[in-house]
Scaffold this active site. Sequence first.
Site, PDB file in Angstrom:
ATOM      1  N   THR A   1       0.806  -1.232   0.000  1.00  0.00           N
ATOM      2  CA  THR A   1       0.000   0.000   0.000  1.00  0.00           C
ATOM      3  C   THR A   1       0.835   1.277   0.000  1.00  0.00           C
ATOM      4  OG1 THR A   1      -1.398   1.344   1.457  1.00  0.00           O
ATOM      5  CG2 THR A   1      -0.163  -0.386   2.527  1.00  0.00           C
TER       6      THR A   1
ATOM      7  N   GLU B   1       0.224   3.621   1.831  1.00  0.00           N
ATOM      8  CA  GLU B   1       0.356   4.052   3.238  1.00  0.00           C
ATOM      9  C   GLU B   1       1.764   3.802   3.774  1.00  0.00           C
ATOM     10  OE1 GLU B   1      -1.638   5.325   6.020  1.00  0.00           O
ATOM     11  OE2 GLU B   1      -2.581   6.215   4.273  1.00  0.00           O
TER      12      GLU B   1
ATOM     13  N   TYR C   1      -1.209   0.353  10.914  1.00  0.00           N
ATOM     14  CA  TYR C   1      -1.542  -0.304   9.645  1.00  0.00           C
ATOM     15  C   TYR C   1      -0.358  -0.195   8.680  1.00  0.00           C
ATOM     16  CZ  TYR C   1      -3.490  -0.873   4.956  1.00  0.00           C
ATOM     17  OH  TYR C   1      -3.698  -1.270   3.646  1.00  0.00           O
TER      18      TYR C   1
ATOM     19  N   LYS D   1       2.181  -3.211   7.192  1.00  0.00           N
ATOM     20  CA  LYS D   1       2.304  -3.471   5.753  1.00  0.00           C
ATOM     21  C   LYS D   1       3.761  -3.358   5.283  1.00  0.00           C
ATOM     22  CE  LYS D   1      -1.954  -4.253   4.155  1.00  0.00           C
ATOM     23  NZ  LYS D   1      -2.354  -5.268   3.177  1.00  0.00           N
TER      24      LYS D   1
HETATM   25  P1  NAP Z   1     -11.348  -4.731   2.649  1.00  0.00           P
HETATM   26  O1  NAP Z   1     -12.561  -4.385   1.867  1.00  0.00           O
HETATM   27  O2  NAP Z   1     -11.205  -4.215   4.032  1.00  0.00           O
HETATM   28  O3  NAP Z   1     -11.269  -6.335   2.697  1.00  0.00           O
HETATM   29  C1  NAP Z   1     -10.362  -6.992   3.523  1.00  0.00           C
HETATM   30  C2  NAP Z   1     -10.769  -8.445   3.655  1.00  0.00           C
HETATM   31  O4  NAP Z   1      -9.840  -9.089   4.543  1.00  0.00           O
HETATM   32  C3  NAP Z   1     -12.159  -8.680   4.223  1.00  0.00           C
HETATM   33  O5  NAP Z   1     -12.872  -9.517   3.363  1.00  0.00           O
HETATM   34  C4  NAP Z   1     -11.893  -9.374   5.546  1.00  0.00           C
HETATM   35  O6  NAP Z   1     -12.787 -10.402   5.846  1.00  0.00           O
HETATM   36  C5  NAP Z   1     -10.550 -10.033   5.290  1.00  0.00           C
HETATM   37  N1  NAP Z   1      -9.907 -10.359   6.552  1.00  0.00           N
HETATM   38  C6  NAP Z   1      -9.609  -9.505   7.569  1.00  0.00           C
HETATM   39  N2  NAP Z   1      -9.066 -10.173   8.585  1.00  0.00           N
HETATM   40  C7  NAP Z   1      -9.019 -11.480   8.229  1.00  0.00           C
HETATM   41  C8  NAP Z   1      -8.572 -12.661   8.872  1.00  0.00           C
HETATM   42  N3  NAP Z   1      -8.073 -12.636  10.116  1.00  0.00           N
HETATM   43  N4  NAP Z   1      -8.681 -13.820   8.206  1.00  0.00           N
HETATM   44  C9  NAP Z   1      -9.217 -13.875   6.971  1.00  0.00           C
HETATM   45  N5  NAP Z   1      -9.662 -12.778   6.310  1.00  0.00           N
HETATM   46  C10 NAP Z   1      -9.566 -11.598   6.936  1.00  0.00           C
HETATM   47  O7  NAP Z   1     -10.028  -4.318   1.863  1.00  0.00           O
HETATM   48  P2  NAP Z   1      -9.845  -3.967   0.303  1.00  0.00           P
HETATM   49  O8  NAP Z   1     -10.115  -2.536   0.094  1.00  0.00           O
HETATM   50  O9  NAP Z   1     -10.528  -4.991  -0.499  1.00  0.00           O
HETATM   51  O10 NAP Z   1      -8.258  -4.126   0.166  1.00  0.00           O
HETATM   52  C11 NAP Z   1      -7.676  -5.378  -0.158  1.00  0.00           C
HETATM   53  C12 NAP Z   1      -6.230  -5.388   0.312  1.00  0.00           C
HETATM   54  O11 NAP Z   1      -5.516  -4.345  -0.349  1.00  0.00           O
HETATM   55  C13 NAP Z   1      -6.023  -5.155   1.799  1.00  0.00           C
HETATM   56  O12 NAP Z   1      -4.927  -5.933   2.193  1.00  0.00           O
HETATM   57  C14 NAP Z   1      -5.662  -3.680   1.891  1.00  0.00           C
HETATM   58  O13 NAP Z   1      -4.883  -3.436   3.036  1.00  0.00           O
HETATM   59  C15 NAP Z   1      -4.891  -3.497   0.610  1.00  0.00           C
HETATM   60  N6  NAP Z   1      -4.918  -2.166   0.012  1.00  0.00           N
HETATM   61  C16 NAP Z   1      -6.127  -1.576  -0.231  1.00  0.00           C
HETATM   62  C17 NAP Z   1      -6.157  -0.348  -0.862  1.00  0.00           C
HETATM   63  C18 NAP Z   1      -7.456   0.346  -1.171  1.00  0.00           C
HETATM   64  O14 NAP Z   1      -7.427   1.542  -1.443  1.00  0.00           O
HETATM   65  N7  NAP Z   1      -8.582  -0.361  -1.192  1.00  0.00           N
HETATM   66  C19 NAP Z   1      -4.944   0.273  -1.241  1.00  0.00           C
HETATM   67  C20 NAP Z   1      -3.747  -0.383  -0.984  1.00  0.00           C
HETATM   68  C21 NAP Z   1      -3.747  -1.612  -0.370  1.00  0.00           C
HETATM   69  P3  NAP Z   1     -14.199 -10.149   6.520  1.00  0.00           P
HETATM   70  O15 NAP Z   1     -15.085  -9.768   5.387  1.00  0.00           O
HETATM   71  O16 NAP Z   1     -14.450 -11.484   7.072  1.00  0.00           O
HETATM   72  O17 NAP Z   1     -14.037  -9.083   7.537  1.00  0.00           O
HETATM   73  N1  GDD Z   2     -12.266   7.231   6.900  1.00  0.00           N
HETATM   74  C1  GDD Z   2     -12.373   8.547   7.025  1.00  0.00           C
HETATM   75  N2  GDD Z   2     -13.487   9.060   7.596  1.00  0.00           N
HETATM   76  N3  GDD Z   2     -11.370   9.319   6.559  1.00  0.00           N
HETATM   77  C2  GDD Z   2     -11.534  10.666   6.653  1.00  0.00           C
HETATM   78  C3  GDD Z   2     -12.657  11.250   7.217  1.00  0.00           C
HETATM   79  C4  GDD Z   2     -13.692  10.420   7.729  1.00  0.00           C
HETATM   80  O1  GDD Z   2     -14.699  10.858   8.250  1.00  0.00           O
HETATM   81  N4  GDD Z   2     -12.511  12.604   7.124  1.00  0.00           N
HETATM   82  C5  GDD Z   2     -11.351  12.827   6.529  1.00  0.00           C
HETATM   83  N5  GDD Z   2     -10.729  11.660   6.243  1.00  0.00           N
HETATM   84  C6  GDD Z   2      -9.401  11.509   5.624  1.00  0.00           C
HETATM   85  C7  GDD Z   2      -8.459  10.593   6.395  1.00  0.00           C
HETATM   86  O2  GDD Z   2      -7.898  11.281   7.505  1.00  0.00           O
HETATM   87  C8  GDD Z   2      -7.457  10.265   5.283  1.00  0.00           C
HETATM   88  O3  GDD Z   2      -6.496  11.304   5.192  1.00  0.00           O
HETATM   89  C9  GDD Z   2      -8.297  10.279   4.021  1.00  0.00           C
HETATM   90  O4  GDD Z   2      -9.538  10.890   4.362  1.00  0.00           O
HETATM   91  C10 GDD Z   2      -8.558   8.889   3.435  1.00  0.00           C
HETATM   92  O5  GDD Z   2      -9.019   8.063   4.477  1.00  0.00           O
HETATM   93  P1  GDD Z   2      -9.597   6.582   4.179  1.00  0.00           P
HETATM   94  O6  GDD Z   2     -10.640   6.642   3.132  1.00  0.00           O
HETATM   95  O7  GDD Z   2      -9.961   5.992   5.489  1.00  0.00           O
HETATM   96  O8  GDD Z   2      -8.382   5.834   3.506  1.00  0.00           O
HETATM   97  P2  GDD Z   2      -6.822   5.806   3.851  1.00  0.00           P
HETATM   98  O9  GDD Z   2      -6.120   6.623   2.818  1.00  0.00           O
HETATM   99  O10 GDD Z   2      -6.560   6.089   5.264  1.00  0.00           O
HETATM  100  O11 GDD Z   2      -6.489   4.252   3.619  1.00  0.00           O
HETATM  101  C11 GDD Z   2      -6.994   3.558   2.469  1.00  0.00           C
HETATM  102  O12 GDD Z   2      -6.043   3.632   1.426  1.00  0.00           O
HETATM  103  C12 GDD Z   2      -4.794   2.983   1.698  1.00  0.00           C
HETATM  104  C13 GDD Z   2      -3.904   3.186   0.455  1.00  0.00           C
HETATM  105  O13 GDD Z   2      -3.316   4.450   0.512  1.00  0.00           O
HETATM  106  C14 GDD Z   2      -7.262   2.109   2.898  1.00  0.00           C
HETATM  107  O14 GDD Z   2      -7.927   1.445   1.844  1.00  0.00           O
HETATM  108  C15 GDD Z   2      -5.977   1.373   3.191  1.00  0.00           C
HETATM  109  O15 GDD Z   2      -6.279  -0.006   3.427  1.00  0.00           O
HETATM  110  C16 GDD Z   2      -5.059   1.517   1.977  1.00  0.00           C
HETATM  111  O16 GDD Z   2      -3.850   0.839   2.198  1.00  0.00           O
END
Ligand code: NAP
Ligand code: GDD
Length: 326
Positions: free
Chosen positions: A127, A129, A152, A156
Amino acid sequence: MAKKTAFITGILGQDGPYLAKFLLEKEYKVYGLIRRYSNPNFSNLDYLEITHNVDYVEGDMNDEASLLNLIRTIRPDEVYNLAAQSFVGSSFDQAKLTTEINALGPLYLLNAIKYFSPTTRFYQASTSEMFGLQHTNGYQDENTPFHPRSPYGVSKVYAYWITVNYRESYGLFTANGILFNHESPIRGIQFVTRKITDGVAKIKLGLSKELRLGNLEAKRDWGFAGDYVEAMYLMLQQKNPDDYVIGTGESHSVKEFVKLAFKSVGIFDWEKYVVIDPQFKRPAEVPNLKAKPDKAKKILGWSPKVSFEELVEMMVRADLKRYQNK
Ligand code: NAP
Ligand code: GDD
């Protein structure tokens, strides 16, 4: 030719269903890891209409034996490790659990591959992050150092390096996709984009009067999840394993996202509805993420298709439809 098999962790989340759909269209047999639930939630797979096309297997990222056993019996061609405690905000309150799932989980999978299925290719969901405060002239690429700002992000970084280490130490085919934020209509409701589009839909339909948010100045590089799963797949089809930054190359503030979401439903005085609530601010913030995905473009031939404006519009429309159907 025998069907290729993929083992996806995180199948019930956002990316798991998009990746499963993508691989099913390529004729893969797809196994999805689910935890033991009294009542599992398949709504994201339902949304993409693939719930009945995935083979579900039970296990947990915290239970090494369950993962060893699954890899030993399935011996998949490809493992996509998408499971995580992925919400940055919660990682400050549940740091140990976040570390166990996000850092030790991939280690268990890598050990399973090393001992029982060494030709399996492994994708790690790394990520942006991990970069945290670091940037190179305002952007982040594969050469930018890491400075994570949350438990987090720290978890990672471990997962990233153990993935590199098992490649270097044991010759496994392992790849890190360093993905910047990617969103969709099935994004978790806690994440800021979906929280905004859901809130805007409710306000538009008269179901709510306000939207409570934290830091509106933070900037993110937001793309569409459906585009990003293709990059995961491409990383595992290369001749040599490597690590890639995946993003759009554009950065927008939370405030810009808010304005555009309200505008898309014809509301221009968005300030009337947004309340700044300190409970949504974080102990340490990542102020600005902006990818430079040149390597992915050049080597994988990957580039995003959905623009920022199209993404906002897509998510707001989907949330409006959900409430209208109710
Ligand atoms: P998400 O919607 O939060 O999905 C995460 C999944 O992980 C959920 O289905 C959850 O299962 C499962 N999980 C959590 N703990 C577990 C455990 N102990 N054993 C088995 N499964 C478990 O995340 P996403 O947005 O799809 O992201 C996918 C991956 O990419 C994550 O690793 C995230 O950190 C990474 N990532 C995401 C982004 C982004 O912007 N979306 C960016 C960079 C990296 P449950 O449904 O059972 O809770
Ligand atoms: N969630 C949330 N809720 N974020 C807020 C809010 C609020 O009410 N108000 C402002 N923010 C700001 C957070 O402080 C952050 O700077 C930004 O919005 C994005 O927050 P999130 O959508 O929670 O995502 P993230 O950037 O912290 O993390 C996501 O992206 C990562 C990749 O850069 C997640 O998907 C991570 O799992 C992923 O790795």
